[in-house]
Design a protein around this motif. Structure first.
Motif, PDB file in Angstrom:
ATOM      1  N   TRP A 211     -63.452  -1.470 -39.039  1.00 34.36           N
ATOM      2  CA  TRP A 211     -62.483  -1.476 -37.952  1.00 34.36           C
ATOM      3  C   TRP A 211     -62.598  -2.829 -37.258  1.00 34.36           C
ATOM      4  N   ARG A 212     -61.500  -3.546 -37.150  1.00 36.02           N
ATOM      5  CA  ARG A 212     -61.490  -4.849 -36.492  1.00 36.02           C
ATOM      6  C   ARG A 212     -60.292  -4.943 -35.552  1.00 36.02           C
ATOM      7  N   LEU A 213     -60.520  -5.417 -34.344  1.00 31.70           N
ATOM      8  CA  LEU A 213     -59.429  -5.675 -33.416  1.00 31.70           C
ATOM      9  C   LEU A 213     -58.852  -7.055 -33.724  1.00 31.70           C
ATOM     10  N   ARG A 214     -57.546  -7.120 -33.824  1.00 29.05           N
ATOM     11  CA  ARG A 214     -56.887  -8.414 -34.004  1.00 29.05           C
ATOM     12  C   ARG A 214     -56.899  -9.150 -32.678  1.00 29.05           C
ATOM     13  N   PRO A 215     -56.878 -10.481 -32.701  1.00 29.46           N
ATOM     14  CA  PRO A 215     -56.822 -11.224 -31.434  1.00 29.46           C
ATOM     15  C   PRO A 215     -55.503 -10.947 -30.716  1.00 29.46           C
ATOM     16  N   PRO A 216     -55.538 -10.966 -29.382  1.00 27.63           N
ATOM     17  CA  PRO A 216     -54.298 -10.720 -28.645  1.00 27.63           C
ATOM     18  C   PRO A 216     -53.293 -11.843 -28.889  1.00 27.63           C
ATOM     19  N   SER A 217     -52.016 -11.494 -28.850  1.00 24.13           N
ATOM     20  CA  SER A 217     -50.965 -12.497 -29.012  1.00 24.13           C
ATOM     21  C   SER A 217     -49.865 -12.201 -28.014  1.00 24.13           C
ATOM     22  N   VAL A 218     -49.070 -13.216 -27.725  1.00 22.77           N
ATOM     23  CA  VAL A 218     -47.961 -13.066 -26.778  1.00 22.77           C
ATOM     24  C   VAL A 218     -46.668 -13.084 -27.562  1.00 22.77           C
ATOM     25  N   ARG A 219     -45.806 -12.125 -27.296  1.00 25.04           N
ATOM     26  CA  ARG A 219     -44.502 -12.070 -27.944  1.00 25.04           C
ATOM     27  C   ARG A 219     -43.450 -12.270 -26.853  1.00 25.04           C
ATOM     28  N   ILE A 220     -42.572 -13.241 -27.062  1.00 26.33           N
ATOM     29  CA  ILE A 220     -41.512 -13.539 -26.099  1.00 26.33           C
ATOM     30  C   ILE A 220     -40.180 -13.137 -26.712  1.00 26.33           C
ATOM     31  N   THR A 221     -39.436 -12.292 -26.009  1.00 25.30           N
ATOM     32  CA  THR A 221     -38.077 -11.958 -26.434  1.00 25.30           C
ATOM     33  C   THR A 221     -37.142 -12.465 -25.361  1.00 25.30           C
TER      34      THR A 221
ATOM     35  N   VAL B  68     -36.989 -15.233 -19.842  1.00 26.10           N
ATOM     36  CA  VAL B  68     -38.399 -15.226 -19.448  1.00 26.10           C
ATOM     37  C   VAL B  68     -38.708 -16.449 -18.587  1.00 26.10           C
ATOM     38  N   LEU B  69     -38.216 -17.642 -18.991  1.00 29.79           N
ATOM     39  CA  LEU B  69     -38.430 -18.850 -18.200  1.00 29.79           C
ATOM     40  C   LEU B  69     -37.823 -18.694 -16.804  1.00 29.79           C
ATOM     41  N   ASP B  70     -36.625 -18.141 -16.729  1.00 28.33           N
ATOM     42  CA  ASP B  70     -35.961 -17.927 -15.440  1.00 28.33           C
ATOM     43  C   ASP B  70     -36.783 -16.972 -14.564  1.00 28.33           C
ATOM     44  N   ALA B  71     -37.261 -15.895 -15.154  1.00 29.86           N
ATOM     45  CA  ALA B  71     -38.063 -14.919 -14.396  1.00 29.86           C
ATOM     46  C   ALA B  71     -39.368 -15.545 -13.919  1.00 29.86           C
ATOM     47  N   LEU B  72     -40.018 -16.347 -14.747  1.00 29.72           N
ATOM     48  CA  LEU B  72     -41.263 -17.003 -14.338  1.00 29.72           C
ATOM     49  C   LEU B  72     -41.015 -17.951 -13.162  1.00 29.72           C
ATOM     50  N   ARG B  73     -39.892 -18.675 -13.196  1.00 29.94           N
ATOM     51  CA  ARG B  73     -39.562 -19.586 -12.085  1.00 29.94           C
ATOM     52  C   ARG B  73     -39.289 -18.796 -10.787  1.00 29.94           C
ATOM     53  N   ARG B  74     -38.513 -17.702 -10.899  1.00 27.43           N
ATOM     54  CA  ARG B  74     -38.188 -16.896  -9.721  1.00 27.43           C
ATOM     55  C   ARG B  74     -39.444 -16.263  -9.120  1.00 27.43           C
ATOM     56  N   MET B  75     -40.388 -15.895  -9.964  1.00 28.71           N
ATOM     57  CA  MET B  75     -41.609 -15.242  -9.497  1.00 28.71           C
ATOM     58  C   MET B  75     -42.701 -16.246  -9.135  1.00 28.71           C
ATOM     59  N   ARG B  76     -42.337 -17.530  -9.142  1.00 29.42           N
ATOM     60  CA  ARG B  76     -43.262 -18.617  -8.803  1.00 29.42           C
ATOM     61  C   ARG B  76     -44.510 -18.603  -9.681  1.00 29.42           C
ATOM     62  N   LEU B  77     -44.268 -18.441 -10.985  1.00 31.39           N
ATOM     63  CA  LEU B  77     -45.354 -18.478 -11.970  1.00 31.39           C
ATOM     64  C   LEU B  77     -45.170 -19.673 -12.910  1.00 31.39           C
ATOM     65  N   ALA B  78     -44.874 -20.823 -12.310  1.00 31.05           N
ATOM     66  CA  ALA B  78     -44.604 -22.029 -13.096  1.00 31.05           C
ATOM     67  C   ALA B  78     -45.825 -22.473 -13.917  1.00 31.05           C
ATOM     68  N   ARG B  79     -47.003 -22.003 -13.553  1.00 32.57           N
ATOM     69  CA  ARG B  79     -48.200 -22.386 -14.321  1.00 32.57           C
ATOM     70  C   ARG B  79     -48.143 -21.867 -15.763  1.00 32.57           C
ATOM     71  N   PHE B  80     -47.223 -20.921 -16.016  1.00 28.54           N
ATOM     72  CA  PHE B  80     -47.069 -20.403 -17.371  1.00 28.54           C
ATOM     73  C   PHE B  80     -45.927 -21.074 -18.119  1.00 28.54           C
ATOM     74  N   ILE B  81     -45.408 -22.171 -17.557  1.00 30.82           N
ATOM     75  CA  ILE B  81     -44.327 -22.922 -18.202  1.00 30.82           C
ATOM     76  C   ILE B  81     -44.867 -24.274 -18.626  1.00 30.82           C
ATOM     77  N   ARG B  82     -44.706 -24.612 -19.879  1.00 28.84           N
ATOM     78  CA  ARG B  82     -45.193 -25.873 -20.416  1.00 28.84           C
ATOM     79  C   ARG B  82     -44.078 -26.918 -20.344  1.00 28.84           C
ATOM     80  N   VAL B  83     -44.412 -28.084 -19.805  1.00 30.26           N
ATOM     81  CA  VAL B  83     -43.484 -29.212 -19.789  1.00 30.26           C
ATOM     82  C   VAL B  83     -44.060 -30.243 -20.750  1.00 30.26           C
TER      83      VAL B  83
END
Length: 175
Positions: A102-112, A117-132
């Motif tokens: 039994w092995r756990l796979r590493p976590p991954s992020v899925r963006i749909t 998602v970028l708009d929501a991150l900006r509105r919620m003031r989570l710009a640290r999760f946006i790469r420039v």
């Protein structure tokens, strides 16, 4: 006195046409050779496809049997997981003929919908999760090469290829 360095150029070991007609004949020969190579490649791929199809047909019942056995073992292993893993202390259970792991796979992020998602991150003031990402715009440099003449590290290069293109016609699709 310094020793003179001599650079030798290897002799060209190819037949060089001496006239326009001879060059045209060589281009025709290149076209014929290219078509011969294409036919050989097509024949090879036909044979490989037949071999692959034959072996895939033989492999399918074996795959189905293997999957059925794997599914059955998975059901049994889940039902007996506590015993097999010593109440979760280990992730591998050794059997006499192999192991259950039994092995756990590493976590991954899925963006749909990345724009939403970028708009929501900006509105919620989570710009640290946006790469420039800063990068050189090569297309703009090619449009204005004179503007970057004195910039160290930028050089505009252009090469030339020599291509022999024999005349060939293609068959029309079933009309």
């Amino acid at each position: 006195m310094a020793k003179k360095t001599r650079i030798k150029t290897p002799a060209v070991a190819v037949r060089v046409p001496q006239t326009r007609e001879a060059a045209a004949a060589d281009v025709a020969t290149i076209g014929r050779l290219s078509r011969d190579l294409s036919r050989l490649e097509a024949d090879m791929n036909d044979e490989l496809a037949a071999i692959k199809e034959r072996h895939e047909a033989l492999a399918e019942p074996l795959r189905a049997q293997r999957q059925a056995l794997t599914d059955g073992i998975a059901v049994w292993a889940e039902a007996n997981r506590d015993v097999l893993t010593q109440n979760g202390k280990v992730k591998t259970a050794a059997l006499t003929t192999g192991e259950l792991v039994w092995r756990l796979r590493p976590p991954s992020v899925r963006i749909t919908g990345p724009a939403a998602v970028l708009d929501a991150l900006r509105r919620m003031r989570l710009a640290r999760f946006i790469r420039v990402k800063d990068e050189v715009n090569k297309e703009a440099i090619l449009n204005e090469p004179e503007a970057v003449v004195n910039v160290p590290g930028i050089s505009i290069i252009q090469g030339e290829d020599f291509i022999v293109q024999p005349f060939e016609a293609e068959l029309a699709e079933g009309v």
